[in-house]
Design an enzyme around this catalytic site. Structure first.
Site, mmCIF file in Angstrom:
data_model
loop_
_atom_site.group_PDB
_atom_site.id
_atom_site.type_symbol
_atom_site.label_atom_id
_atom_site.label_comp_id
_atom_site.label_asym_id
_atom_site.label_seq_id
_atom_site.Cartn_x
_atom_site.Cartn_y
_atom_site.Cartn_z
ATOM 1 C CD GLU A 188 -7.149 -6.309 -2.449
ATOM 2 O OE1 GLU A 188 -6.822 -6.827 -2.745
ATOM 3 O OE2 GLU A 188 -8.118 -6.052 -1.942
ATOM 4 C CG ASP A 189 -10.670 -4.838 -6.633
ATOM 5 O OD1 ASP A 189 -10.860 -5.511 -5.659
ATOM 6 O OD2 ASP A 189 -9.840 -4.152 -7.614
ATOM 7 C CG ASP A 203 -3.068 2.137 -6.211
ATOM 8 O OD1 ASP A 203 -3.847 2.512 -6.833
ATOM 9 O OD2 ASP A 203 -3.047 0.913 -4.463
#
Ligand code: MN
Length: 739
Positions: A93-94, A154
């Site tokens: 994702e990042d 998370d």
């Protein structure tokens, strides 16, 4: 895999290494060299990939995935595969690392889990409604449960570290958590997660009450410990005699659940006696669990008088999220009620870790597996998608989050349905054909309405008739997703069959007029603004559309329908009327900053559901057609709004003004001493406090009264003073602000 090593500052390095060591220590499942190497590789890859990122709090980003992995290992009990996936969960994702990179290094299984986690991410910033997101959560759930379990870890870590986020984001995330993640945690048997989610959410939406209760809990801690010891003392000798290892704990209940009690029972903190539950946990092999638990129960109730209606046997019939335990409430020393929970170590682990622990103990012969059943339910709902994601979510919430009701067939087979399910739901639960042909229903040998709400222990019998057919009304008589979707699809089928008549009529008419069928049908679908051809056929069959009349409005050119233009009459637009004073009047001018800007430029108003007053924690919500509404952060509607339409939420801050007034509703309860109660209240409010009353009503019953009073106050401080003053009056027990 990145080859250049990006350096971290020395102090960061130490933080990271410490966190990693803590993670390694927390792993309880057995590992081989390959597992250890995988974890090391994942750690190194994540450290490099996140090197440039920092969290909102300023700490290195990598601490987040390490902590999520630790929670997965220590608090859920997941194994090496999940730990690797947790370490990598934000990498795709990042950062520049791709899913393919992960697949190459760690293999298919881990790549798949990381992919699932990536898809679930970025939820609260996206424009898509949260319901859509939730659907995604569930689809991954049926594929690999670990995805959702890691997602829980998370979310828990994000909630624990929410402090550095901007206020409106805190509210959004908290709302989503209490709307989706907390019930899902409950459903997966992650009780500890659920409780912590609820407490963390309350800390954000209702910080004052939270801190107040936390303070009081702390202040009474010593008393409580003494009391628990006094309670346990006479039990230990008798328990020793059973000859089985055991331990006793006495933990206080969560702040959220205490607060709920205060609200429901309308009593102050000091009067809630069951602030804690005593738990007796025995260590014994599985086949002796039940008799030993009952032996413990018998000892407890020999010493202390039980309240019979509070006995709950979740051992004989476990809850559908796997929870097993024996609960009772007894009258302890000083006449105080004490809840006692009796369970085995195995049951305790399932109670704390739910789903994850469940597999560990699952025997090969356990035929009726609660989680398998539940997952089947999830699959079933996913496979029958309603078009509307919100409807899907509400279907899901009624069906799979709720407690259940236990009923039997005439032959004595037990069936478990969600609480609130009806007799007709039962028919569909048995089989969809039984549902379709359901003619009458008997509960405990008496005929009942189809919409009869099932009660625990009911014996239900379905009487069928092969000529019976579901009707639209049936949708109102069921609550389960299964029954609803079956009825809907049967209606659709009926509609389709009936529509065949319409189709034939249409074919004949178009042929007579020498029009191509496809062109004619599609032109008419557009003309009537219908969704599809079957809708057109149905409308024709129902004679809602008169084809002969309609075709007069068309010419036929080259086998195509061409609409004859109709004369357009121009209606002059009405002159805009000059704005009157009333239109200009914006409630609460200059009272608020919305999205950081003066609120006066928006046509905002205060929500009637929660009536915020100056000083309350609030947020702004952009409604579809009523402008901007200001809600209190702890408004019960807010949770739903924030969770589903997070993108319409703006932050709102008060600007202190002196000459404004707000409506605040209070409920006052107390002992009706016969006379003077009303005068006392009125006096206190109007003379002592100098506050205006908007409305006031009071009702008494057997020496107890409940009054509803609506005040006009300048701000929250004034309201708090008013509540304190009223509370201090004789004959007043509680004063609560209506939420
Ligand atoms: Mn994350």
């Amino acid at each position: 895999m990145p080859t250049t090593v990006i350096p971290y500052a020395e102090e960061d390095k130490q933080l990271i290494q410490r966190a990693y060591r803590k993670l390694l220590k927390s792993i309880k499942t057995p590992m081989d060299d390959h597992d250890r190497m995988n974890i090391r590789n994942a750690y190194e890859l994540a450290v490099q990939a996140h090197a440039k990122q920092r969290r909102k709090s300023g700490e290195p980003y990598i601490l987040h995935p390490i902590e999520v992995a630790r929670i997965s290992a220590e608090e859920i009990g997941l194994g090496p595969t999940a730990i690797v996936a947790a370490l990598l969960h934000d990498v795709v994702e990042d950062t520049d690392t791709s899913l393919n990179d992960i697949k190459k290094i760690f293999g298919d299984k881990i790549a798949k889990i990381v992919d699932g986690l990536t898809k679930l991410d970025g939820s609260y910033d996206s424009e898509s409604p949260q319901a859509e997101n939730f659907k995604k959560v569930l689809s991954t759930l049926v594929e690999d449960v670990r995805v959702v379990l890691i997602k829980m870890a998370d979310r828990l870590h994000n909630m624990r570290t929410l402090g550095s986020m901007p206020r409106h984001k805190q509210l959004k995330i908290a709302a989503e958590t209490s709307y989706i993640y907390s019930p899902l945690a409950h459903r997966l048997g992650l009780y500890k997660f659920k409780t912590e989610f609820q407490d963390l959410c309350m800390k954000i939406t209702d910080a004052e009450t939270y801190l107040d209760i936390a303070k009081k809990l702390n202040a009474t801690k010593q008393d409580r410990t003494l009391y628990i010891n006094e309670f346990i003392k006479p039990l230990t000798k008798l328990l020793d005699e059973i000859g089985v290892p055991y331990r006793i704990t006495g933990r206080p209940k969560s702040i959220f659940s205490i607060w709920n009690k205060i609200k429901i029972k309308k009593v102050p903190f000091e009067e809630i006696y069951d602030l804690f539950a005593v738990r007796i946990i025995i260590d014994v092999e599985r086949k002796r669990e039940k008799p030993i638990c009952w032996a413990v129960y018998s000892i407890v109730t020999d010493v202390y008088k039980p309240i019979p209606e509070r006995l709950k046997d979740w051992i004989t019939t476990p809850k559908s999220n796997g929870y097993e335990s024996l609960h009772t409430t007894v009258v302890g020393p000083k006449g105080r009620y004490v809840e006692v929970q009796v369970r085995s170590e195995r049951m305790d682990e399932i109670a704390e870790r739910g789903f994850a622990a469940h597999w560990k103990y699952k025997g090969v012969n356990d035929s009726e597996d609660v989680y398998d059943n539940w997952l089947d339910g999830v699959r079933e709902i996913l496979e029958n998608p309603t078009e509307d994601a919100l409807e899907f979510l509400s279907d899901f919430k009624t069906n799979l989050f709720h407690e259940e009701v236990y009923v039997t067939t005439p032959r004595g087979d037990m069936k478990v349905l969600p609480k609130g399910a009806t007799a007709l739901d039962f028919a569909f639960h048995i089989h969809s054909d039984v549902g379709y042909r359901c003619k009458a229903l008997k509960v405990n040998n008496r005929l009942v309405r189809m919409g009869y709400k099932l009660q625990n222990g009911d014996q239900v019998q379905v009487i069928t008739d092969k000529n019976q057919k579901p009707t639209e009304d049936w949708l109102k008589l069921v609550v389960t997703g299964k029954a609803r979707s079956k009825i809907r699809s049967s209606m659709k089928e009926e509609r389709r069959k009936f529509g065949e008549f319409g189709k034939e009529t249409l074919m004949r008419k178009l042929k007579n007029n020498k029009v191509d069928f496809d062109n004619g049908a599609d032109t008419l679908v557009n003309y009537f603004e219908l969704k599809s051809r079957p809708d057109l056929y149905y409308e024709i069959a129902m004679e809602h559309i008169n084809l002969t009349e309609v075709l007069k409005k068309f010419n036929v050119k080259e086998r195509k329908l061409v609409e004859i233009p109709i004369e357009i009459v121009v209606i002059p637009e009405p002159k805009p009327k000059t704005p009157t004073k009333a239109d200009k009047k914006v409630e609460g001018k200059h009272k608020l900053l919305i999205g950081g800007e003066p609120g006066e430029q928006y046509n905002y108003s205060f929500a009637n559901c929660c009536n915020p007053v100056q000083g309350d924690n609030v947020f702004a919500y952009l409604t579809v057609n009523a402008g901007i509404k200001i809600h209190r952060a702890n408004c019960p509607n807010a949770r739903h709004l924030l969770a589903n339409y997070g993108y319409r939420v703006m932050k709102a801050d008060w600007i202190v003004t002196t000459n404004s007034s707000f409506v605040a509703d209070l409920v006052i309860t107390g002992i009706d001493a016969g006379r003077g109660v009303i005068q006392d209240l009125m006096n206190a409010i109007t003379s002592t406090l100098d506050i205006n009353i908007r409305s006031f009503s009071i009702a008494g019953n057997e020496g107890y009264y409940e009054g509803k009073i609506s005040l006009l106050v300048a701000n929250k401080d004034q309201l708090i003073v008013a509540i304190k003053t009223l509370e201090s009056l004789d004959n007043v027990s509680t004063v609560t602000r209506v939420e």
